[in-house]
Motif scaffolding. Structure first.
Motif, short mmCIF file in Angstrom:
data_model
loop_
_atom_site.label_atom_id
_atom_site.label_comp_id
_atom_site.label_asym_id
_atom_site.label_seq_id
_atom_site.Cartn_x
_atom_site.Cartn_y
_atom_site.Cartn_z
N PHE B 51 8.19 -0.89 -17.02
CA PHE B 51 8.46 -1.33 -18.39
C PHE B 51 8.30 -0.16 -19.37
CE2 PHE B 51 6.56 -2.81 -22.40
CZ PHE B 51 7.51 -3.72 -22.83
N THR B 52 7.20 0.57 -19.24
CA THR B 52 6.93 1.66 -20.18
C THR B 52 7.92 2.81 -20.03
OG1 THR B 52 4.62 1.11 -19.80
CG2 THR B 52 5.07 2.99 -21.19
N THR B 53 8.18 3.26 -18.80
CA THR B 53 9.12 4.39 -18.65
C THR B 53 10.50 4.02 -19.16
OG1 THR B 53 9.33 3.73 -16.35
CG2 THR B 53 8.40 5.87 -16.75
N ARG B 72 7.40 17.12 -31.42
CA ARG B 72 8.08 16.36 -30.39
C ARG B 72 7.10 15.65 -29.44
NH1 ARG B 72 9.79 20.68 -27.84
NH2 ARG B 72 8.72 20.34 -25.89
N MET B 73 6.14 16.43 -28.91
CA MET B 73 5.20 15.88 -27.95
C MET B 73 4.41 14.72 -28.54
SD MET B 73 5.10 17.67 -25.08
CE MET B 73 3.77 18.56 -24.32
N ILE B 115 6.04 9.64 -17.13
CA ILE B 115 6.70 9.10 -18.32
C ILE B 115 7.01 10.22 -19.31
CG2 ILE B 115 6.45 7.45 -20.18
CD1 ILE B 115 4.58 5.90 -18.34
N MET B 116 5.98 11.03 -19.58
CA MET B 116 6.17 12.16 -20.48
C MET B 116 7.22 13.12 -19.91
SD MET B 116 4.83 13.05 -23.26
CE MET B 116 3.87 14.16 -24.21
N GLU B 120 10.69 14.27 -21.69
CA GLU B 120 10.96 15.68 -21.99
C GLU B 120 12.23 16.16 -21.28
OE1 GLU B 120 9.07 18.76 -23.30
OE2 GLU B 120 8.91 17.13 -24.73
N ALA B 121 12.32 15.84 -20.00
CA ALA B 121 13.36 16.46 -19.18
C ALA B 121 14.70 15.74 -19.31
CB ALA B 121 12.94 16.50 -17.71
#
Lengths: 196, 208
Positions: B51-53, B72-73, B115-116, B120-121
């Motif tokens: 759900f989160t991703t 951004r981060m 997730i991060m 980012e990618a």
């Protein structure tokens, strides 16, 4: 007196019996990627001790004096991560100004720390276990030292491992996990020494 | 249209196979180890991560032209944290027992590097539709590895599957390997899993 004694017990338990890395699996990502070299492990480990002790204390204050009075406990995830990120940024700027040698040794590791789950984990455990102010600080400090201990031991072992013949599929992450498992077994020998 | 389907297929095969977040990129290991001692908890946890991703990837992609590069981060973290809070409140309301057992690991979805990493990618350089698919694919790639590990850990460690005493029902004498539900078992289990999968991949590479 009682809370003081409890804080000392929590401190030692966080290092040995409830090691944040070996029993709670936190901070694995940076542990696996950084433990290749002793020197970098030393730098990251030292930075983790400092940030963990400070942020657990800061988050205790924010949680108990801001979030609870306002009834905003549910927002603690966001608030904790902001406190950690802001603190790390601040420390980075201060270190850069004050000492260049310290910045060269620790500076590059600080941005890595914001995403180290052990730091947020300590703050979340502190809330769940309902620690007091001194206890939270000691828990953060102890967990930091425990993490430092684990990554230094691992870096030392991996230094030797370079000469060893490891099965191809196990190279890298695989063998590191096996060794971590053995270290966790060894640290289980401490259990029963202190119970929190 | 077919170009999009091909892209979608490529995203899924890489997330589930060669570029799997857990065994190929070694990301999100903390929760992989921590929650896999009970199958039921693992399933709930993986659903939370999917759900989160999915939604954070989608949201980051929608906002990618409006987020200044410098913060951004931080912006990504806040978006992720918002969805994690939704998951946390949902679990507290409807599954209070599991929420208690998972403890801090629900909150730690925020610092789950998968997730991060995907935000980012992928999400920063792709449209919202594809990002949604990418988030879903990496969530599934993460989930099935966890479920396999949890299956074996619960089976060997407590002799049960989903709380059902399987060995007793089949009349097989079985002594629980209690080490499997404790910390060292988790490390060994993941190491063996990585070993097997890498072995298979290496063999395929040799063959081709």
């Amino acid at each position: 007196m009682d809370t003081g004694f409890a804080a000392v017990a929590i401190f030692f338990a966080a290092i040995f019996t409830n090691n944040i890395l070996l029993t709670n699996y936190l901070g694995m990502c940076s542990f696996l990627s950084v433990s290749r070299e002793i020197k970098t492990s030393l730098g990251l480990g030292a930075a983790v001790i400092f940030v963990m002790a400070s942020t657990s204390f800061l988050n205790y204050i924010v949680y108990h004096f801001v979030l609870i009075p306002l009834g905003l406990e549910a927002l603690r995830f966001i608030v904790f991560i902001i406190v950690i990120a802001a603190f790390v940024q601040l420390v980075e700027m201060v270190i850069e100004r004050v000492s260049e040698t310290l910045y060269a040794a620790l500076g590059i590791f600080l941005p890595l720390i914001t995403v180290n789950c052990a730091i947020l984990g300590v703050s979340l455990f502190m809330v769940i276990r309902e620690y007091g102010m001194l206890q939270s600080f000691m828990y953060g400090l102890g967990s930091g030292i425990g993490w430092f201990l684990a990554i230094m031991a691992m870096a030392g072992i991996r230094q030797r491992l370079k000469k060893a013949q490891v099965p191809k599929g196990l190279e890298g992450a695989g063998i590191t996990l096996v060794i971590t498992g053995m270290m966790a077994l060894a640290f289980m020998g401490f259990s029963g020494m202190i119970s929190v | 249209m077919s170009a999009t389907t091909a892209k979608v297929r490529k995203i899924f095969t890489s997330a589930i196979g060669t570029d799997n977040p857990v065994f190929a990129q070694i990301l999100g290991i903390c929760s992989t180890l921590a929650v896999t001692n009970v199958f039921k908890n693992t399933l709930v946890m993986t659903l939370g991560v999917v759900f989160t991703t999915t939604l954070s990837n989608f949201t980051v992609s929608l906002l990618r032209k409006h987020i200044p590069a410098r913060v951004r981060m931080m912006a990504e973290t806040l978006i992720i944290a918002t969805y994690v809070i939704i998951v946390d409140l949902f679990l507290k309301a409807y599954l209070p027992d599991i929420s208690k057992q998972l403890g801090p690991y629900v909150g730690l979805i925020i610092t789950n590097c998968i997730i991060m990493g995907r935000a980012e990618a992928f999400a920063l350089s792709n449209g919202p539709g594809l990002s949604l698919v990418d988030g879903l694919a990496s969530g599934i790639g993460y989930s099935y590895v966890l479920l396999i590990i949890a299956f074996f850990r619960e089976l060997m460690g407590s002799g049960t599957i989903w709380g059902f005493k399987i060995f007793e029902a089949l009349n097989i004498p079985w002594t629980n390997w209690s080490i499997m539900v404790m910390a060292p078992g988790a490390f060994f289990m993941l190491a063996v899993f990585i070993w097997i999968v890498k072995g298979v991949i290496l063999k395929e590479q040799e063959a081709s």
